[in-house]
Write a protein that holds these residues in place. Structure first.
Motif, short mmCIF file in Angstrom:
data_model
loop_
_atom_site.label_atom_id
_atom_site.label_comp_id
_atom_site.label_asym_id
_atom_site.label_seq_id
_atom_site.Cartn_x
_atom_site.Cartn_y
_atom_site.Cartn_z
N PRO A 255 0.83 -1.22 0.00
CA PRO A 255 0.00 0.00 0.00
C PRO A 255 0.86 1.26 0.00
O PRO A 255 1.76 1.42 0.81
N GLY A 256 0.59 2.15 -0.95
CA GLY A 256 1.32 3.40 -1.07
C GLY A 256 2.56 3.32 -1.92
O GLY A 256 3.17 4.35 -2.24
N PHE B 283 -7.75 0.89 6.76
CA PHE B 283 -8.33 1.42 5.52
C PHE B 283 -9.85 1.29 5.52
O PHE B 283 -10.58 2.23 5.18
N LEU B 284 -10.36 0.12 5.91
CA LEU B 284 -11.80 -0.13 5.81
C LEU B 284 -12.62 0.60 6.87
O LEU B 284 -13.73 1.07 6.58
N GLY C 159 -8.52 6.08 -0.53
CA GLY C 159 -7.24 5.64 -1.06
C GLY C 159 -7.33 5.45 -2.55
O GLY C 159 -8.24 5.94 -3.21
N PHE C 160 -6.39 4.71 -3.10
CA PHE C 160 -6.42 4.43 -4.53
C PHE C 160 -6.36 2.93 -4.76
O PHE C 160 -6.60 2.14 -3.82
N CYS C 161 -6.07 2.51 -5.99
CA CYS C 161 -6.32 1.13 -6.39
C CYS C 161 -5.58 0.11 -5.52
O CYS C 161 -6.12 -0.98 -5.25
N GLU C 162 -4.37 0.42 -5.06
CA GLU C 162 -3.66 -0.52 -4.21
C GLU C 162 -4.46 -0.83 -2.94
O GLU C 162 -4.56 -1.99 -2.53
N ALA D 243 -7.56 -4.56 0.16
CA ALA D 243 -8.57 -4.73 1.20
C ALA D 243 -9.70 -5.64 0.73
O ALA D 243 -10.22 -6.48 1.50
N PHE D 244 -10.10 -5.51 -0.54
CA PHE D 244 -11.20 -6.32 -1.05
C PHE D 244 -10.83 -7.80 -1.06
O PHE D 244 -11.63 -8.66 -0.68
#
Length: 677
Positions: free
Chosen positions: A232-233, A423-424, A430-433, A438-439
């Motif tokens: 992430p990031g 994050f959730l 955030g963006f795609c990462e 998370a999904f």
């Protein structure tokens, strides 16, 4: 000691004494020659600096400028020069993490060239600096072969050769009558024109082999590109890079932008923060796939990345020649993509992608590290209890939650140990990462096999070249979940919250949504048009220069009706072209040797004009005697006698007795060219 002895020189005083050895001193540089040398070295260094990381390039350029400024007044002591060289080499190696590659070697060359002016004092030093500087433009082509690098390299080489001519005039002692700068540059380009036909013949016609006999070392620092890991990031710099990653030309129908998912590495393993690919899966054969009836036929030109990972429109029907299609339908090149490569492919969207999942793959797609993200795991288990065996309902519930409560942004804080929980439940932006990671964790915790897929999405159509540009800023990560009866199914949670960010065009990003160019209207369109033209020109360079390989060489004469040239035909054609080019070189060289002086050339042409009237000058006849003979036979030839006297004075008078200057020489040459009998 007597007065007589005092009057004698030391040598007469002691005839047998050894005389001190004369110290050799190089001829000093005058200010103009020094300026020419430094300007040429800087011009040679510029294209190489463009290919280095920006902080390193700025540091090297700054140190070079400081050295030039300081050494213009006094010379640095030897210990300080040694310390400076060691410090700069250490900085370059530390910046490259002490990894050796061709980019590290080029950075060391740039650093050494930047501190080389510390020794610039005489003619010999100038010649050494210029010779060393000529390596820089050619080293640039180890890192980049674009037209701008070529243009800057040609400028640097031209200035370096012109500076060498200036230094040669200084060393010969004829600096007062040296040619002006523009004439010196013109002389360099005349030399280039002599060898250009042979160089072009070798490039276009010399038989090429399909694969190189040798290679160059890999880069120590890879260029921005997709890899088999994601944190992430980590992609923030990557998706802010607007340079092209690939260009695509479709043959026939073009898929809608929303279906342009360019599939890259697939990531299976998660350690709580970083996703990585499974290396042992690459050796497995691709699973069964039922495809849609529509097939997309296209050619893809990939920019260099120094990595083996390739991308393809989902899903490739087969691997192009020389590539490998792994278990996840990701493409691997046989060697790092260090140059522009072109691939012809076909793809079709999957209808059923691996509908039968092997047990060990099923377990791998559910694996999560212990002790991470407890809130996410608890929520997923609750959803499973409420949904029962309906996996699709859990997927839709997660997408609805993201669509309602989350936002897209590139400005995100660094996440901690429980990155998915943060994050959730806290950040929710955030963006795609962030969304894809998370999904997939949420799906795995709910008992649904899932994995992360990286690549690019969308594209921008160039209006002039009728091709599509996919930029590095189009890098994207999405999820695939395994559903019974359908197999692996693409789910893009980022598109659920920000579809305009995923499927928009470059013009939308520049002018829409209240951005910096919003409301400028026509200016935005003109800027986009200029950018399209520039990229179209770059694509032409890639096609006709960088993409000119053995296959295209064999089809070189197709416009003339010759379908294919075999190696023998190429050799014969190259031999003929090379013979003509060498003949051109020999003729120009011999002509320059016969009449290298422009004053002498003008005089000979004047004599040829009189020879056509029957007044040719004999080989043994001096210029003045010939002019007098012509004047006796043709009254009114006073101008010829005047020109003859001026020519003899300039041509044959000693250097010290020559009173004319450069302007007088130019005037005499023009007068000889204009005179007609």
């Amino acid at each position: 000691m007597s007065a007589r002895a005092d009057a004698l020189p030391p040598a007469a005083e002691k005839p047998g004494a050894m005389q001190p050895r004369a110290r050799f001193t190089a001829a000093p540089l005058d200010p103009q020659s020094r300026l020419w040398t430094l300007a040429a070295a800087a011009a040679c260094l510029l294209p190489l600096l463009r290919q280095l990381p920006i902080p390193m390039a700025l540091a090297i350029a700054t140190i070079g400028a400081v050295i030039v400024t300081v050494t213009s007044r006094r010379r640095l002591p030897g210990w300080l020069r040694l310390l400076l060289a060691v410090a700069l080499v250490g900085y370059v190696l530390a910046s490259a993490r002490f990894a050796l590659g061709r980019d590290t070697a080029c950075a060391l060359l740039a650093a050494m060239l930047a501190i080389k002016p510390v020794e610039l004092a005489g003619v010999r030093d100038a010649r050494s600096l210029l010779g060393f500087a000529l390596f820089a433009p050619f080293s640039t082509f180890l890192l980049d072969q674009g037209p701008l690098s070529l243009a800057l390299g040609l400028v640097g080489v031209t200035l370096a050769l012109a500076a060498l001519l200036r230094v040669a005039d200084l060393e010969s002692g004829d600096i007062a009558h040296a040619a002006p700068p523009w004439r010196r540059l013109l002389g360099v380009w005349r030399l280039v024109a002599i060898g250009l036909p042979l160089a072009l013949a070798a490039f276009w016609l010399f038989p090429r082999i399909a694969t190189p006999l040798w290679g160059v070392p890999e880069r120590a620092l890879a260029r921005p590109g997709l890899s088999d890991h994601m944190s992430p990031g980590e992609w923030i710099d990557f998706i802010n890079d607007d340079t092209p990653a690939l260009r695509v030309t479709f043959f026939g129908p073009t898929p809608p932008t929303s279906q342009m998912y360019w599939r890259g590495p697939v990531l299976w393993n998660f350690d709580g923060r970083t996703w990585t690919g499974s290396r042992w899966l690459r050796s497995l054969p691709p699973p069964a796939v039922t495809r849609a009836a529509r097939t997309w036929d296209y050619e893809m030109a990939l920019e260099p990345t120094e990595r083996r990972q390739m991308v393809a429109l989902e899903l490739p029907v087969a691997a192009p020649d020389g590539t490998h299609l792994d278990h996840d339908y990701g493409l691997q090149a046989p060697r790092p993509l260090g140059t522009l490569t072109r691939w012809r492919m076909q793809s079709a969207a999957p209808v059923a992608f691996e509908p039968e999942l092997r047990p060990y793959l099923h377990q791998l797609a559910l694996r999560l590290p212990e002790g991470y993200n407890p809130r996410t795991v608890a929520l997923a288990r609750q959803w499973r209890l409420e949904a029962g065996d309906n996996d699709a309902a859990i997927v839709e519930r997660a997408l609805a939650w993201i669509r309602d409560d989350f936002a897209y942004t590139l400005t995100t804080p660094l996440l901690g140990r429980h990155s998915v929980d943060e994050f959730l439940f806290e950040q929710q932006a955030g963006f795609c990462e962030h969304f894809s990671s998370a999904f997939v964790v949420l799906m795995r915790a709910a008992g649904i096999p899932a994995r992360v897929v990286t690549g690019y999405v969308g594209g921008y159509r160039n209006r002039y070249g009728d091709y599509w540009i996919v930029r590095r800023s189009d890098a994207h990560a999405w999820a695939e979940v395994w559903l019974a009866g359908r197999g692996w199914t693409r789910v893009d949670p980022t598109a659920a919250v920000a579809p305009e960010r995923i499927y928009d065009t470059l013009a939308d990003r520049a002018g829409g949504g209240g951005g910096g160019l919003a409301g400028l209207g026509g200016l935005t369109d003109r800027l986009a048009a200029v950018r399209d033209v520039a990229d179209w020109m770059r694509r032409g360079w890639n096609d006709f220069v960088l993409g000119f390989d053995a296959a295209r060489q064999q089809k070189l004469l197709q416009p003339l009706g010759i379908e294919r040239l075999d190696p023998r035909g190429l050799i014969a054609l190259f031999a003929a072209a090379a013979t003509l080019a060498i003949g051109w070189m020999l003729w120009l060289t011999a002509r320059a040797e016969r009449e290298g002086d422009r004053l002498l050339r003008a005089w000979h042409r004047l004599g040829a004009r009189y020879a056509r009237l029957g007044f040719a000058r004999a080989a043994h006849e001096p210029a003045g005697a010939w002019a007098a003979r012509v004047a006796a036979a043709r009254p009114g030839s006073d101008e010829l006698q005047s020109l003859s006297a001026r020519f003899a004075q300039w041509r044959y008078a000693s250097l010290d007795g020559r009173t004319q200057g450069r302007r007088e020489l130019d005037a005499l040459v023009r007068a000889l060219r204009r005179h007609r009998p």
